[in-house]
Motif scaffolding. Structure first.
Motif, PDB file in Angstrom:
ATOM      1  N   PRO A 260       0.795  -1.238   0.000  1.00  0.00           N
ATOM      2  CA  PRO A 260       0.000   0.000   0.000  1.00  0.00           C
ATOM      3  C   PRO A 260       0.826   1.287   0.000  1.00  0.00           C
ATOM      4  O   PRO A 260       0.525   2.201  -0.771  1.00  0.00           O
ATOM      5  CB  PRO A 260      -0.855  -0.117   1.258  1.00  0.00           C
ATOM      6  N   VAL A 261       1.862   1.345   0.831  1.00  0.00           N
ATOM      7  CA  VAL A 261       2.668   2.564   0.827  1.00  0.00           C
ATOM      8  C   VAL A 261       3.436   2.682  -0.482  1.00  0.00           C
ATOM      9  O   VAL A 261       3.539   3.761  -1.071  1.00  0.00           O
ATOM     10  CB  VAL A 261       3.623   2.598   2.040  1.00  0.00           C
ATOM     11  N   VAL A 264       1.247   4.226  -3.196  1.00  0.00           N
ATOM     12  CA  VAL A 264       1.137   5.682  -3.118  1.00  0.00           C
ATOM     13  C   VAL A 264       2.394   6.330  -3.689  1.00  0.00           C
ATOM     14  O   VAL A 264       2.326   7.264  -4.495  1.00  0.00           O
ATOM     15  CB  VAL A 264       0.935   6.128  -1.651  1.00  0.00           C
ATOM     16  N   LEU A 265       3.543   5.801  -3.286  1.00  0.00           N
ATOM     17  CA  LEU A 265       4.790   6.406  -3.735  1.00  0.00           C
ATOM     18  C   LEU A 265       5.008   6.204  -5.226  1.00  0.00           C
ATOM     19  O   LEU A 265       5.551   7.077  -5.898  1.00  0.00           O
ATOM     20  CB  LEU A 265       5.962   5.821  -2.954  1.00  0.00           C
ATOM     21  N   LEU A 268       3.061   8.706  -6.990  1.00  0.00           N
ATOM     22  CA  LEU A 268       3.686  10.018  -6.811  1.00  0.00           C
ATOM     23  C   LEU A 268       4.939  10.177  -7.662  1.00  0.00           C
ATOM     24  O   LEU A 268       5.137  11.186  -8.322  1.00  0.00           O
ATOM     25  CB  LEU A 268       4.038  10.190  -5.325  1.00  0.00           C
ATOM     26  N   GLU A 269       5.793   9.156  -7.627  1.00  0.00           N
ATOM     27  CA  GLU A 269       7.111   9.301  -8.257  1.00  0.00           C
ATOM     28  C   GLU A 269       7.065   9.070  -9.755  1.00  0.00           C
ATOM     29  O   GLU A 269       7.740   9.754 -10.509  1.00  0.00           O
ATOM     30  CB  GLU A 269       8.101   8.318  -7.602  1.00  0.00           C
ATOM     31  N   LEU A 280      -2.312  12.862  -1.713  1.00  0.00           N
ATOM     32  CA  LEU A 280      -1.551  11.881  -0.934  1.00  0.00           C
ATOM     33  C   LEU A 280      -2.497  11.153  -0.004  1.00  0.00           C
ATOM     34  O   LEU A 280      -2.510   9.939   0.125  1.00  0.00           O
ATOM     35  CB  LEU A 280      -0.499  12.629  -0.117  1.00  0.00           C
ATOM     36  N   TRP A 281      -3.292  11.908   0.619  1.00  0.00           N
ATOM     37  CA  TRP A 281      -4.237  11.511   1.622  1.00  0.00           C
ATOM     38  C   TRP A 281      -5.307  10.609   1.006  1.00  0.00           C
ATOM     39  O   TRP A 281      -5.668   9.574   1.572  1.00  0.00           O
ATOM     40  CB  TRP A 281      -4.722  12.859   2.142  1.00  0.00           C
ATOM     41  N   PHE A 284      -3.707   7.325  -0.335  1.00  0.00           N
ATOM     42  CA  PHE A 284      -3.369   6.505   0.824  1.00  0.00           C
ATOM     43  C   PHE A 284      -4.597   5.750   1.305  1.00  0.00           C
ATOM     44  O   PHE A 284      -4.538   4.556   1.608  1.00  0.00           O
ATOM     45  CB  PHE A 284      -2.833   7.421   1.929  1.00  0.00           C
ATOM     46  N   THR A 287      -5.315   2.893  -1.216  1.00  0.00           N
ATOM     47  CA  THR A 287      -4.445   1.722  -1.124  1.00  0.00           C
ATOM     48  C   THR A 287      -4.670   0.986   0.194  1.00  0.00           C
ATOM     49  O   THR A 287      -4.488  -0.224   0.260  1.00  0.00           O
ATOM     50  CB  THR A 287      -2.967   2.117  -1.267  1.00  0.00           C
ATOM     51  N   THR A 525      13.288   5.475  -7.374  1.00  0.00           N
ATOM     52  CA  THR A 525      14.128   5.245  -6.199  1.00  0.00           C
ATOM     53  C   THR A 525      13.279   4.927  -4.983  1.00  0.00           C
ATOM     54  O   THR A 525      13.211   3.791  -4.536  1.00  0.00           O
ATOM     55  CB  THR A 525      15.019   6.465  -5.917  1.00  0.00           C
ATOM     56  N   VAL A 526      12.615   5.941  -4.457  1.00  0.00           N
ATOM     57  CA  VAL A 526      11.914   5.774  -3.193  1.00  0.00           C
ATOM     58  C   VAL A 526      10.804   4.738  -3.329  1.00  0.00           C
ATOM     59  O   VAL A 526      10.647   3.865  -2.477  1.00  0.00           O
ATOM     60  CB  VAL A 526      11.342   7.124  -2.713  1.00  0.00           C
ATOM     61  N   CYS A 529      12.134   1.238  -3.611  1.00  0.00           N
ATOM     62  CA  CYS A 529      12.682   0.851  -2.324  1.00  0.00           C
ATOM     63  C   CYS A 529      11.556   0.380  -1.402  1.00  0.00           C
ATOM     64  O   CYS A 529      11.643  -0.697  -0.800  1.00  0.00           O
ATOM     65  CB  CYS A 529      13.391   2.072  -1.747  1.00  0.00           C
ATOM     66  N   VAL A 530      10.512   1.168  -1.326  1.00  0.00           N
ATOM     67  CA  VAL A 530       9.409   0.826  -0.426  1.00  0.00           C
ATOM     68  C   VAL A 530       8.660  -0.402  -0.935  1.00  0.00           C
ATOM     69  O   VAL A 530       8.292  -1.284  -0.153  1.00  0.00           O
ATOM     70  CB  VAL A 530       8.459   2.034  -0.270  1.00  0.00           C
ATOM     71  N   GLU A 534       8.241  -3.754   1.176  1.00  0.00           N
ATOM     72  CA  GLU A 534       6.933  -4.318   1.494  1.00  0.00           C
ATOM     73  C   GLU A 534       6.775  -5.718   0.933  1.00  0.00           C
ATOM     74  O   GLU A 534       6.110  -6.566   1.522  1.00  0.00           O
ATOM     75  CB  GLU A 534       5.821  -3.396   0.958  1.00  0.00           C
TER      76      GLU A 534
ATOM     77  N   SER B 277       9.986  15.608  -8.970  1.00  0.00           N
ATOM     78  CA  SER B 277      10.551  14.259  -8.906  1.00  0.00           C
ATOM     79  C   SER B 277      12.052  14.304  -8.609  1.00  0.00           C
ATOM     80  O   SER B 277      12.561  13.488  -7.857  1.00  0.00           O
ATOM     81  CB  SER B 277      10.292  13.531 -10.220  1.00  0.00           C
ATOM     82  N   LEU B 280      12.838  14.398  -4.985  1.00  0.00           N
ATOM     83  CA  LEU B 280      12.623  13.118  -4.319  1.00  0.00           C
ATOM     84  C   LEU B 280      13.925  12.345  -4.297  1.00  0.00           C
ATOM     85  O   LEU B 280      14.348  11.801  -3.284  1.00  0.00           O
ATOM     86  CB  LEU B 280      11.578  12.337  -5.110  1.00  0.00           C
ATOM     87  N   TRP B 281      14.547  12.342  -5.388  1.00  0.00           N
ATOM     88  CA  TRP B 281      15.759  11.623  -5.697  1.00  0.00           C
ATOM     89  C   TRP B 281      16.913  12.179  -4.847  1.00  0.00           C
ATOM     90  O   TRP B 281      17.706  11.429  -4.272  1.00  0.00           O
ATOM     91  CB  TRP B 281      15.873  11.833  -7.192  1.00  0.00           C
ATOM     92  N   PHE B 284      16.201  11.619  -1.068  1.00  0.00           N
ATOM     93  CA  PHE B 284      16.413  10.195  -0.797  1.00  0.00           C
ATOM     94  C   PHE B 284      17.892   9.909  -0.606  1.00  0.00           C
ATOM     95  O   PHE B 284      18.295   9.190   0.316  1.00  0.00           O
ATOM     96  CB  PHE B 284      15.856   9.399  -1.978  1.00  0.00           C
ATOM     97  N   THR B 525      -0.305  11.507   7.187  1.00  0.00           N
ATOM     98  CA  THR B 525      -0.753  10.126   7.048  1.00  0.00           C
ATOM     99  C   THR B 525       0.387   9.222   6.611  1.00  0.00           C
ATOM    100  O   THR B 525       0.924   8.445   7.404  1.00  0.00           O
ATOM    101  CB  THR B 525      -1.897  10.034   6.034  1.00  0.00           C
ATOM    102  N   VAL B 526       0.768   9.365   5.356  1.00  0.00           N
ATOM    103  CA  VAL B 526       1.738   8.426   4.804  1.00  0.00           C
ATOM    104  C   VAL B 526       3.063   8.530   5.539  1.00  0.00           C
ATOM    105  O   VAL B 526       3.682   7.526   5.888  1.00  0.00           O
ATOM    106  CB  VAL B 526       1.933   8.690   3.292  1.00  0.00           C
ATOM    107  N   LEU B 539       6.346  -4.343   9.709  1.00  0.00           N
ATOM    108  CA  LEU B 539       5.578  -4.060   8.504  1.00  0.00           C
ATOM    109  C   LEU B 539       4.184  -4.657   8.525  1.00  0.00           C
ATOM    110  O   LEU B 539       3.284  -4.148   7.873  1.00  0.00           O
ATOM    111  CB  LEU B 539       6.323  -4.605   7.286  1.00  0.00           C
ATOM    112  N   LEU B 542       1.029  -2.637   9.143  1.00  0.00           N
ATOM    113  CA  LEU B 542       0.674  -1.590   8.187  1.00  0.00           C
ATOM    114  C   LEU B 542      -0.835  -1.362   8.034  1.00  0.00           C
ATOM    115  O   LEU B 542      -1.286  -0.226   8.223  1.00  0.00           O
ATOM    116  CB  LEU B 542       1.337  -1.898   6.846  1.00  0.00           C
ATOM    117  N   MET B 546      -2.574   2.159   9.111  1.00  0.00           N
ATOM    118  CA  MET B 546      -3.202   3.039   8.124  1.00  0.00           C
ATOM    119  C   MET B 546      -4.619   3.380   8.565  1.00  0.00           C
ATOM    120  O   MET B 546      -5.039   4.535   8.514  1.00  0.00           O
ATOM    121  CB  MET B 546      -3.251   2.348   6.760  1.00  0.00           C
TER     122      MET B 546
END
Lengths: 769, 769
Positions: A260-261, A264-265, A268-269, A280-281, A284, A287, A525-526, A529-530, A534, B277, B280-281, B284, B525-526, B539, B542, B546
């Protein structure tokens, strides 16, 4: 064919721009621009399977008198309805995407499981030829079904879908990319394709599925069958639909990876072009719903009521490796994995690009040819999966194993294949298995010697090559799984080679290898990673994972673009980048805009409007208030083609040139001008205007967006591009600097900011500064 | 005092706007606006400790001839230098923030550990009065030191710092908020304050510290001592500095919670106003560096070389609860926790607001009073921590415990306090401990009966009240830890009550309670979700986490704003929201802008410029090219006050009105006009213009930003606000719609979009539509 490129051009066609407005500069643009035109056309020709008109979306808030009246008269209950519907829609998107993802998994596991059971049965009886024919036959049947669905019903469902969703959220609506037929084929085709043993994933298609679901829910039922939901009428605009589709794509990732996280990312990314905290909210929330739905359904399956499906919890690849204190050698190994992963990843992108271009040419020959291509690749994949394990020798089963070895019954590790009792075929365990199970095996660290170097090498090469040649055929095909498969086997290979030097175990090396490959191809990237965290439930891997992702992305960025960006470009979609190119600083808005501009008077003759609508493909027209209504011409705003058609259909015409705004505000409602669903709005051809009516007048003021953003013609193109992108515009009017000229000199659309357009106009421009 | 509000007003002071431009509307605005002014002033007065001029930041790219020339002449090596420095700075920010966070922890653990050892020593000898005096005395000493530093050296270092950083990234530069003295006091004061036993966290201050470090690194050494780094000169602008400070604040969160992904998300969700974006990179990368640095340093401390510090790995509160399959009752419990947590969280915000307003009034009386307030709160906290455990009875130690019980030596659970052998005081274990250890104890699930309902209730009330009354005193004080403390004890309390109905254990309930409280106060939130996951390495929590965050945020949003937003408002910072308010749709840009506008001619008399600079506080002036240089007046662009001062200092004046652009481009370099460090740029008072020079002319074209964004006066205020916010503007010129008027009718600044300004002008406006 040029229609694709030109449909959105405002203020004159390509040729006009080139011919008239800039001759005085004396640059040899004519031949170069023509060349450029051919290039663009051939680019489109290459992706022949996707010949479809593209249209820009209105992400700007349109402020015309009609809409303003609607806002002002909006009751508290209506605002409440809007908020309730917003969250209800998110809930529904999450719910449906979760359910679809579950049935996708269910379908794949049952189809593939049945196939493997049948094949293994013949293998156990040493009927190897029969086994192969059954195996390849089932694969071929499933593949042809998927291919036929894609080729004949919804060509837009082929491929990953992420590039198209990304383009949609950037403001480009490709034809039928979010249509119900696309959704249906995407879901069914994805199940069939994955079950057919292709080296494709269901992750990309899930994102597309989520976006389609969101789009359909936002359209709110069928108007034809009077099934529209009144509460949904405030969502009938591109802006609210964009938010829903962002939620949908996040839900898709969340469902595909049960992350789920990460979902969202990812939205976003990678997917969304505009983002705000409120979104975002909402993503979130969506998901979170997906996670709960999936968890419940999978919990239900644990009771054994889902056939061959039943493996896995909410976390897909539960790695239980212990994380040691890594030392300097381990870090060096990680850096090495990152660098090589980055290089191999960018090479992967390079080959995918070449292969897809070739396939697009082949696919352009017709639906039949597309299905044949699918069949050929299916046979090739079956041969690889069944044939390659014969080249390796069998391995004796390790003692003290908790799982069955050799495994005969269902899908899993330690496959029997062709071995004598007490032995297993390690390559067969990887190849004659579902992609998910293969990944789980490669990530596993219970037995470091489960797979030998030779087998892993063959598997790595097979996955790398099959992954590349499979993307682009007419089936829904995600890129994540092929890349993870190749990356994980590469990482485990490195791990086995370094086993004497490193504290990390082979499972962790496989995970890092997968991360390196993903970083090298997708360039995220982010979110990656997440998602990986997960997927594997291993937070302590975080620093190493970050390191390997940063390195592989940095290395790969030196060679080419991310795979999704590459596909967006290849499809010729006019994607607006977030930053302006350096050379745009030295051009001004007036340099790329050109005449003759087609504009309307505030109260315009119906015939003039009809003529302009018929003989241009422009979607926005400036409205200029002129004498006798005013002393001197003044820019009033922009009207949209779709609004004009609705207005003309209403036939509120007057014999003389006079303002009829107040009457119109009573007759029309803002809802009449709402964005219709796909292909549902009134069309120009439906208008039935008599010759007498052609001579009458219509007041355009009530539907003119009077708060149009404008830039002066001397505004630098870079800053105009920033405004265009940041404000989510479709049309940007250019106003003159000096007096005594018409109040608008041109309209900029997204095509005017495309590098190929600008470089076509100014081929001698310095690209670096 | 009005200076605070008016320093940024362009195009006339408040009174002028009010008196002149809108009289014809006949609205009774005069008294209401005056009232509003008084309100604003009293608002500022309330936060008396923060009397400081605020200035807007230029996040727009300034395109004047000088800068354009610089871009064009920029060599490849310079572009390379820029990229290298960008990443080097991120590396350094991560490195330094990580090291500072480590020394912060080290200092706190050693100071507090020493204090507790000494106190326990006296307790063991039953010298309870001596123990209290030692305990309260050390606390008081540390508190007064921290308070004195804050009150006398850097008042800006008091409080959390997150609201100020948030405002900075929105474009508001409060005085010395990122200065070196602030950084120093923030680091030292935070160590002293936390060690003094206050119910405050080090997390908010770490974010501020990270931002300060980023700002100082971006300024690139000291010009005074010729220590400037040439490679850093391209960072001398607000835009690049904004990116660095975003990275710094992410690094701060990452360091405080040892949560690298959480840090990135926190910066994205809560702190930054603009995001792309590419950022973010980079954030990170920065947080990855922080994670690696912290991990290495903590690994070093495991060898026992860091005194009393040595606990904990990269994950702060390693919860090893097993996650059961939760059922419907558990879900109901979770929903209940979320709802009550949301209500209590919003109540917390309400009380914090009231208390901070009161304290601001007290703090306004002078630095000495501030220190006294700190001392009073310190004594109160000491009394609570030492006194409350006497009201509970001792608990016999459970059998079969792995840890020492009762604990006498160092900080940890099962404190001896005043008990007979074999017993421990559960409330004492929570209160007479560092905040981190108390949280760890409440989260622990090894012994569900470790804390009794009565003790937890007292602890919860103490933390809730102390947390509220501590924020706002003159020490660096984070809000995370107080909220987590109160939330976790509340959650554990609920868990004990529901132990017979629920499968979840008390540790998990404590975690969910902390999440509910955080959601209720901070409204994130996130990022909170990821931070809590990274904190607790769990994890599988989660979906529940949430759910609880969504519920508590939704509930709390009905009552008031998030705590940081509330503080931003209370400090009177003109924060621009991402969305336009509904009532702005019915106003146009021309409605809030007012004359008389002060503008300059393209070639202007020095005396006129000097006069305008001296007698207005405007920071941007429109430049209008007028006859005789042109036929009719034309809007050229905007010049900044800071650039004008540099230009006047150079004294390139001419006797007659003529263009001197080309000569100036040779004499000046873009670097001369770069944004100087805090308080370093040339000042108006430094200019020494002779009366003859006052009569001369200066060409403003080279420093005029010719690509200024403009809006027509009929543009709706809502859309002007969107453009202002999305494009990161400082000045937005309003141009007339009709001919025959001056080419600019006014300038909009961020103050013009503030609700109190608009509602002051139009008190009768409908707020809902």
């Amino acid at each position: 064919m040029d229609h694709n490129v030109d449909i959105e051009y405002e203020g004159g066609e390509h040729v006009e721009r080139n011919g008239s407005a800039y001759d005085e500069r004396g640059m040899p643009r004519q031949p170069l621009l023509s060349k450029n035109r051919i290039n663009t056309s051939s680019q489109i020709a290459i992706v022949g399977s996707n010949i479809c008109p593209i249209e820009s979306l209105d992400y700007e808030i349109l402020e015309n008198d009609l809409f303003k009246q609607d806002w002002r008269s909006r009751k508290k209950t209506e605002i409440f309805q809007y908020v309730v519907m917003k969250w209800t829609l998110c809930l529904l998107i999450g719910l449906l995407t979760g359910v679809v993802a579950f049935f996708n998994n269910l379908g794949v596991e049952n189809l593939a499981g049945f196939k493997f059971l049948l094949t293994t049965n013949f293998m156990l009886q040493h009927k190897y030829y029969e086994a192969f024919f059954i195996f390849a036959g089932i694969n071929l049947f499933l593949a042809v079904c998927a291919g036929a669905l894609c080729a004949y019903i919804a060509p837009a469902a082929a491929g990953s879908g992420i590039p198209e969703v990304k383009a949609y959220l950037n403001g480009i609506d490709s034809h039928s990319i979010l249509a119900p037929s696309t959704l249906f084929v995407k879901i069914v085709g994805s199940i069939l394709g994955v079950a057919a043993g292709f080296v494709v994933g269901k992750e990309g298609p899930m994102v597309h599925t989520g976006a389609c679901i969101a789009n359909l829910l936002g359209q709110g039922g069928s108007r034809k069958y009077h099934l529209t939901c009144k509460w949904l009428r405030h969502f009938k605009n591109d802006r609210d639909r964009r938010d829903l589709i962002t939620c949908g794509s996040a839900a898709g990732v969340a469902a595909a990876f049960r992350a789920p996280v990460g979902g969202v990312l990812f939205a976003l990314e990678e997917v969304a072009s505009w983002w705000r905290s409120a979104l975002l909210w909402r993503t979130f929330f969506t998901t979170a719903v997906v996670a709960v739905v999936l968890r419940s359904l999978i919990g239900f399956c644990r009771t054994g009521k889902c056939g061959l499906f039943g493996e896995g919890g909410l976390i897909m690849f539960d790695i239980n490796s212990t994380i040691p204190n890594y030392n300097m050698v381990d870090l060096l190994a990680v850096i090495l994995i990152g660098v090589i992963g980055g290089i191999l990843g960018s090479l992967y992108n390079y080959f995918v690009d070449k292969v897809v271009r070739t396939y697009s040419y082949i696919n352009g020959k017709g639906p039949m040819v597309r299905v044949i291509l699918v069949a050929v690749i299916s046979l090739l994949t079956s041969c690889c999966a069944f044939g390659l394990p014969w080249f390796t020798t069998c391995v004796p089963c390790p003692v003290g194993l908790e799982v069955e070895c050799p495994m005969v019954g269902r899908s899993g590790s330690y496959k029997y294949f062709n071995c004598q009792p007490g032995h297993y075929n390690d390559l067969g365990s990887l190849l004659l298995n579902t992609n998910d199970d293969a990944i789980r095996s490669v990530f596993s660290s219970t037995n470091p010697n489960e797979f030998r170097i030779s087998s892993l090498s063959i598997f790595f090469i097979a996955m790398y090559v099959l992954g590349i040649i499979t993307y682009g055929i007419a089936i829904p095909s995600g890129l994540f799984i092929p890349v993870i498969l190749a990356g994980a086997s590469y990482g485990r290979l490195v791990g086995i080679l370094l086993v004497n030097f490193s504290n990390l175990d082979v499972g962790l090396f496989a995970l890092l290898g997968a991360a390196a490959f993903l970083g090298g191809t997708m360039r995220m990237t982010v979110s990656l990673c997440v998602i990986l965290l997960e997927l594997t439930n291993n937070l302590l891997m975080l620093p190493l994972m970050m390191l390997v992702l940063l390195i592989s992305k940095s290395v790969a960025d030196n060679f080419n673009h991310g795979v999704y960006d590459q596909i967006v470009r290849m499809k010729g979609l006019p994607f607006l980048e977030a930053h302006a190119e350096p050379y745009m600083r030295h051009l001004v808005a007036g340099d790329v805009v050109s005449g003759p501009l087609i504009s309307f008077s505030g109260v315009e003759k119906v015939g003039t409007i009809m003529h302009s609508l018929r003989f241009t493909s422009h979607n926005g027209f400036p409205v200029i208030d002129e004498p006798p209504l005013l002393e001197s011409p003044e820019f009033c705003g922009v009207v949209l083609r779709s609004h004009l058609i609705v207005l003309l259909k209403g036939k509120m015409f007057t014999k003389d040139r006079r303002l009829t705004g107040t009457e119109m505000l009573q007759k029309y409602h803002a809802f009449d001008f709402a964005k219709a669903g796909l292909g549902r709005g009134p069309k120009l051809e439906d208008l039935d205007i008599t010759p007498e009516e052609m001579e009458m007048y219509v007041d355009l003021h009530p539907i003119t967006n009077t708060s149009t953003y404008t830039v002066a013609e001397t505004m630098s193109l870079a800053k105009a591009a920033v405004a265009f992108r940041e404000l989510g515009l479709r049309h940007l009017c250019v106003v003159p600097k000096t007096h005594g000229r018409p109040p608008v000199v041109g309209i900029l659309t997204r095509h005017d900011f495309m590098p190929q357009h600008i470089l076509g106009l100014y081929p001698g421009i310095d690209l670096q500064h």
